[in-house]
Write a protein that holds these residues in place. Structure first.
Motif, PDB file in Angstrom:
ATOM      1  N   GLY A  35     -43.807 -28.056 -24.156  1.00  0.00           N
ATOM      2  CA  GLY A  35     -42.508 -28.974 -24.839  1.00  0.00           C
ATOM      3  C   GLY A  35     -41.060 -28.530 -24.244  1.00  0.00           C
ATOM      4  O   GLY A  35     -41.236 -27.555 -23.990  1.00  0.00           O
TER       5      GLY A  35
ATOM      6  N   ASN B 276     -52.778 -35.375 -17.684  1.00  0.00           N
ATOM      7  CA  ASN B 276     -51.927 -35.806 -18.379  1.00  0.00           C
ATOM      8  C   ASN B 276     -50.503 -35.293 -18.374  1.00  0.00           C
ATOM      9  O   ASN B 276     -49.605 -35.316 -19.338  1.00  0.00           O
ATOM     10  CB  ASN B 276     -52.111 -36.242 -19.777  1.00  0.00           C
ATOM     11  CG  ASN B 276     -53.570 -37.325 -19.572  1.00  0.00           C
ATOM     12  OD1 ASN B 276     -53.115 -38.236 -18.465  1.00  0.00           O
ATOM     13  ND2 ASN B 276     -54.332 -37.413 -20.483  1.00  0.00           N
ATOM     14  N   THR B 277     -49.956 -34.127 -17.652  1.00  0.00           N
ATOM     15  CA  THR B 277     -49.393 -33.870 -17.668  1.00  0.00           C
ATOM     16  C   THR B 277     -47.714 -34.427 -17.221  1.00  0.00           C
ATOM     17  O   THR B 277     -48.341 -35.321 -15.913  1.00  0.00           O
ATOM     18  CB  THR B 277     -49.333 -32.119 -17.040  1.00  0.00           C
ATOM     19  OG1 THR B 277     -49.487 -31.355 -17.993  1.00  0.00           O
ATOM     20  CG2 THR B 277     -47.517 -31.711 -16.292  1.00  0.00           C
TER      21      THR B 277
ATOM     22  N   ASP C 135     -51.119 -26.441 -17.903  1.00  0.00           N
ATOM     23  CA  ASP C 135     -51.599 -27.135 -18.497  1.00  0.00           C
ATOM     24  C   ASP C 135     -52.053 -28.254 -18.114  1.00  0.00           C
ATOM     25  O   ASP C 135     -50.837 -29.406 -18.476  1.00  0.00           O
ATOM     26  CB  ASP C 135     -52.021 -26.303 -20.483  1.00  0.00           C
ATOM     27  CG  ASP C 135     -53.245 -26.312 -20.109  1.00  0.00           C
ATOM     28  OD1 ASP C 135     -54.279 -26.999 -19.581  1.00  0.00           O
ATOM     29  OD2 ASP C 135     -53.824 -25.422 -21.574  1.00  0.00           O
ATOM     30  N   ASN C 136     -52.689 -28.717 -19.831  1.00  0.00           N
ATOM     31  CA  ASN C 136     -52.779 -30.504 -19.499  1.00  0.00           C
ATOM     32  C   ASN C 136     -51.819 -30.919 -20.375  1.00  0.00           C
ATOM     33  O   ASN C 136     -51.620 -29.990 -22.041  1.00  0.00           O
ATOM     34  CB  ASN C 136     -53.809 -30.554 -20.399  1.00  0.00           C
ATOM     35  CG  ASN C 136     -55.171 -30.978 -19.705  1.00  0.00           C
ATOM     36  OD1 ASN C 136     -54.830 -30.701 -18.374  1.00  0.00           O
ATOM     37  ND2 ASN C 136     -56.390 -30.412 -20.153  1.00  0.00           N
ATOM     38  N   GLN C 137     -51.470 -31.904 -20.294  1.00  0.00           N
ATOM     39  CA  GLN C 137     -50.499 -32.517 -21.582  1.00  0.00           C
ATOM     40  C   GLN C 137     -48.879 -32.149 -21.918  1.00  0.00           C
ATOM     41  O   GLN C 137     -48.619 -31.382 -22.790  1.00  0.00           O
ATOM     42  CB  GLN C 137     -50.948 -33.055 -23.044  1.00  0.00           C
ATOM     43  CG  GLN C 137     -52.138 -34.015 -22.664  1.00  0.00           C
ATOM     44  CD  GLN C 137     -52.825 -34.225 -24.359  1.00  0.00           C
ATOM     45  OE1 GLN C 137     -53.310 -33.486 -24.575  1.00  0.00           O
ATOM     46  NE2 GLN C 137     -52.995 -35.062 -24.404  1.00  0.00           N
ATOM     47  N   ILE C 138     -48.261 -31.261 -20.882  1.00  0.00           N
ATOM     48  CA  ILE C 138     -46.999 -30.821 -20.720  1.00  0.00           C
ATOM     49  C   ILE C 138     -46.406 -31.775 -20.759  1.00  0.00           C
ATOM     50  O   ILE C 138     -45.880 -32.814 -19.366  1.00  0.00           O
ATOM     51  CB  ILE C 138     -46.846 -29.187 -19.717  1.00  0.00           C
ATOM     52  CG1 ILE C 138     -47.956 -28.095 -20.693  1.00  0.00           C
ATOM     53  CG2 ILE C 138     -45.395 -28.784 -19.767  1.00  0.00           C
ATOM     54  CD1 ILE C 138     -48.533 -27.456 -19.266  1.00  0.00           C
ATOM     55  N   GLN C 139     -45.008 -31.697 -21.058  1.00  0.00           N
ATOM     56  CA  GLN C 139     -43.318 -32.443 -20.793  1.00  0.00           C
ATOM     57  C   GLN C 139     -42.731 -30.917 -19.979  1.00  0.00           C
ATOM     58  O   GLN C 139     -42.148 -30.406 -20.977  1.00  0.00           O
ATOM     59  CB  GLN C 139     -42.905 -33.039 -22.027  1.00  0.00           C
ATOM     60  CG  GLN C 139     -41.735 -33.534 -21.397  1.00  0.00           C
ATOM     61  CD  GLN C 139     -41.506 -34.563 -20.464  1.00  0.00           C
ATOM     62  OE1 GLN C 139     -42.434 -35.190 -20.348  1.00  0.00           O
ATOM     63  NE2 GLN C 139     -40.088 -34.707 -20.361  1.00  0.00           N
TER      64      GLN C 139
ATOM     65  N   GLY D  60     -49.244 -22.642 -26.253  1.00  0.00           N
ATOM     66  CA  GLY D  60     -49.398 -23.522 -26.329  1.00  0.00           C
ATOM     67  C   GLY D  60     -48.865 -24.440 -27.040  1.00  0.00           C
ATOM     68  O   GLY D  60     -48.189 -23.353 -28.562  1.00  0.00           O
ATOM     69  N   ALA D  61     -48.277 -26.046 -27.947  1.00  0.00           N
ATOM     70  CA  ALA D  61     -47.182 -26.229 -28.161  1.00  0.00           C
ATOM     71  C   ALA D  61     -45.797 -25.858 -28.497  1.00  0.00           C
ATOM     72  O   ALA D  61     -45.185 -25.664 -29.597  1.00  0.00           O
ATOM     73  CB  ALA D  61     -47.766 -25.907 -29.508  1.00  0.00           C
TER      74      ALA D  61
ATOM     75  N   GLY E  25     -50.788 -25.981 -22.729  1.00  0.00           N
ATOM     76  CA  GLY E  25     -51.273 -27.282 -23.490  1.00  0.00           C
ATOM     77  C   GLY E  25     -50.062 -27.676 -24.038  1.00  0.00           C
ATOM     78  O   GLY E  25     -49.497 -27.003 -25.027  1.00  0.00           O
ATOM     79  N   CYS E  26     -49.789 -28.873 -24.164  1.00  0.00           N
ATOM     80  CA  CYS E  26     -48.806 -29.543 -25.175  1.00  0.00           C
ATOM     81  C   CYS E  26     -47.162 -28.510 -24.862  1.00  0.00           C
ATOM     82  O   CYS E  26     -46.202 -28.282 -25.765  1.00  0.00           O
ATOM     83  CB  CYS E  26     -49.402 -29.289 -26.566  1.00  0.00           C
ATOM     84  SG  CYS E  26     -50.958 -30.647 -26.196  1.00  0.00           S
TER      85      CYS E  26
END
Length: 350
Positions: free
Chosen positions: A259, A217-218, A237-241, A274-275, A256-257
């Motif tokens: 941006g 979901n990246t 990692d997962n869910q990166i924009q 992360g984040a 993860g996460c």
């Protein structure tokens, strides 16, 4: 499947202390490893736990070996980087049990007649490969993936199920893209006009190097005019924009996460916790390490570790701190007035 320690050392190096014909079948944590397992010590704080391990063998660093060897009865593989040795050993064990994807195109896949799919590549069920796309040798495109027109998937690269890889995007060799990732979607580009927004066509590509891992979901947006570039060895990692027009330097890793806003340039060998939030149109130098949850609003020109967040505390403590922060401007003016008054009194005294 069991492997002799001597075979591991011949394959990956290191100094073996103990019987070379000892066989191991799996890797396990220090506290759960048994008589058929190999384990590893990468944190010297866990020497005592390692010394009591029941594993058949342990991978450890030279500085830890004398302490562990005093009470540990199993074999030891001494190496400068036990964590990397563990990773390679784990890959080897997985390869022994792995079922290779059979080359060929599944009957339910839709492959355009102009697409070039190497005979050794694998195209899974219900995958779509559009016109003029190129799938290179030993690439694996799992079920439900979409490969856009003129896209290029490099040799030995593996797309897990339901990856979307849009038109004209390129990825190099030995890449791994996990399920749900979207590569080459439109960047967030709009021009304000009288309270409304006019969409800016996103005409660039996403160009990805060799040995890149992209998590589930990246999303990596295509460039508006220039390409979005992910250099060799980057790990996402997962869910990166990753916003449009960004440039991520080689061997940078993001948790993860994270941006990253459009047109940011991040150097090589960086780590982003992360984040963390990276502002657009800024540059980050090589070997910069950003702590999790940090906002990076401006360029970072020097290597090092950077953090910017308020430590967690009780609700009451946070409220007191917030009240103090709100009053800081007034307090600053009071301090300035007192300094001015003190200087005046000092001058009058002299």
């Amino acid at each position: 499947m069991r492997t002799r320690l001597v075979d591991l050392v011949e394959r990956f190096g290191g100094q073996l202390v103990g019987a070379p014909d000892i066989e191991v079948s799996a890797i396990a944590p220090l506290d759960r490893a048994g008589a058929s397992d190999i384990t590893f010590l990468s944190n010297s704080k866990l020497r005592a736990l390692a010394a009591q391990s029941q594993a058949a063998a342990i991978i450890l660093a030279p500085q830890d070996d004398p302490v562990v060897a005093a009470t540990y009865e199993g074999a030891r593989i001494v190496t400068a980087n036990p964590y990397a040795y563990f990773a390679r050993t784990a890959q080897y064990f997985v390869s022994l049990k792995e079922v290779a994807s059979a080359p060929g195109i599944h009957p339910t896949a839709v492959v355009h007649e102009s697409a070039r799919v190497d005979p050794t590549a694998c195209i899974g069920a219900h995958a779509t490969v559009e016109a003029d796309a190129v799938i290179k040798p030993r690439a694996v495109i799992d079920a439900g993936c979409y490969i856009g027109r003129e896209a290029v998937v490099g040799e030995g690269t593996h797309f897990f199920a339901n990856v979307t890889f849009h038109a004209r995007c390129i990825i190099g060799a030995r890449g791994i893209v996990h399920s749900g990732a979207v590569i080459g979607g439109d960047g967030f580009g709009f021009a304000p006009d009288g309270g409304a927004y006019i969409k800016i066509p996103q005409t660039g590509r996403v160009v990805i190097g060799d040995d890149v891992d992209i998590g589930s979901n990246t999303t990596v947006d295509r460039g508006a005019l220039d390409d979005t570039v992910i250099e060799d060895g980057v790990k996402l990692d997962n869910q990166i924009q990753i916003g449009h027009g960004c440039h991520i330097g080689a061997h940078t890793a993001m948790a993860g996460c994270v941006g990253v806003a459009g047109s940011a340039r991040i150097g090589r060998y960086c780590t982003i916790g992360g984040a963390a939030m990276i502002n657009g149109h800024i540059e980050i130098a090589d070997n910069v390490h950003v702590v999790a949850g940090t906002l990076v609003p401006n360029s970072i020109t020097e290597p090092g570790h950077y953090a910017g967040f308020y430590p967690v505390g009780s609700k009451a403590a946070w409220e007191r701190g917030a009240a103090i922060l709100r009053n800081l401007p007034a307090l600053r003016e009071k301090v300035r007035a007192l300094e001015k008054r003190l200087n005046t009194l000092t001058e009058e005294k002299h």
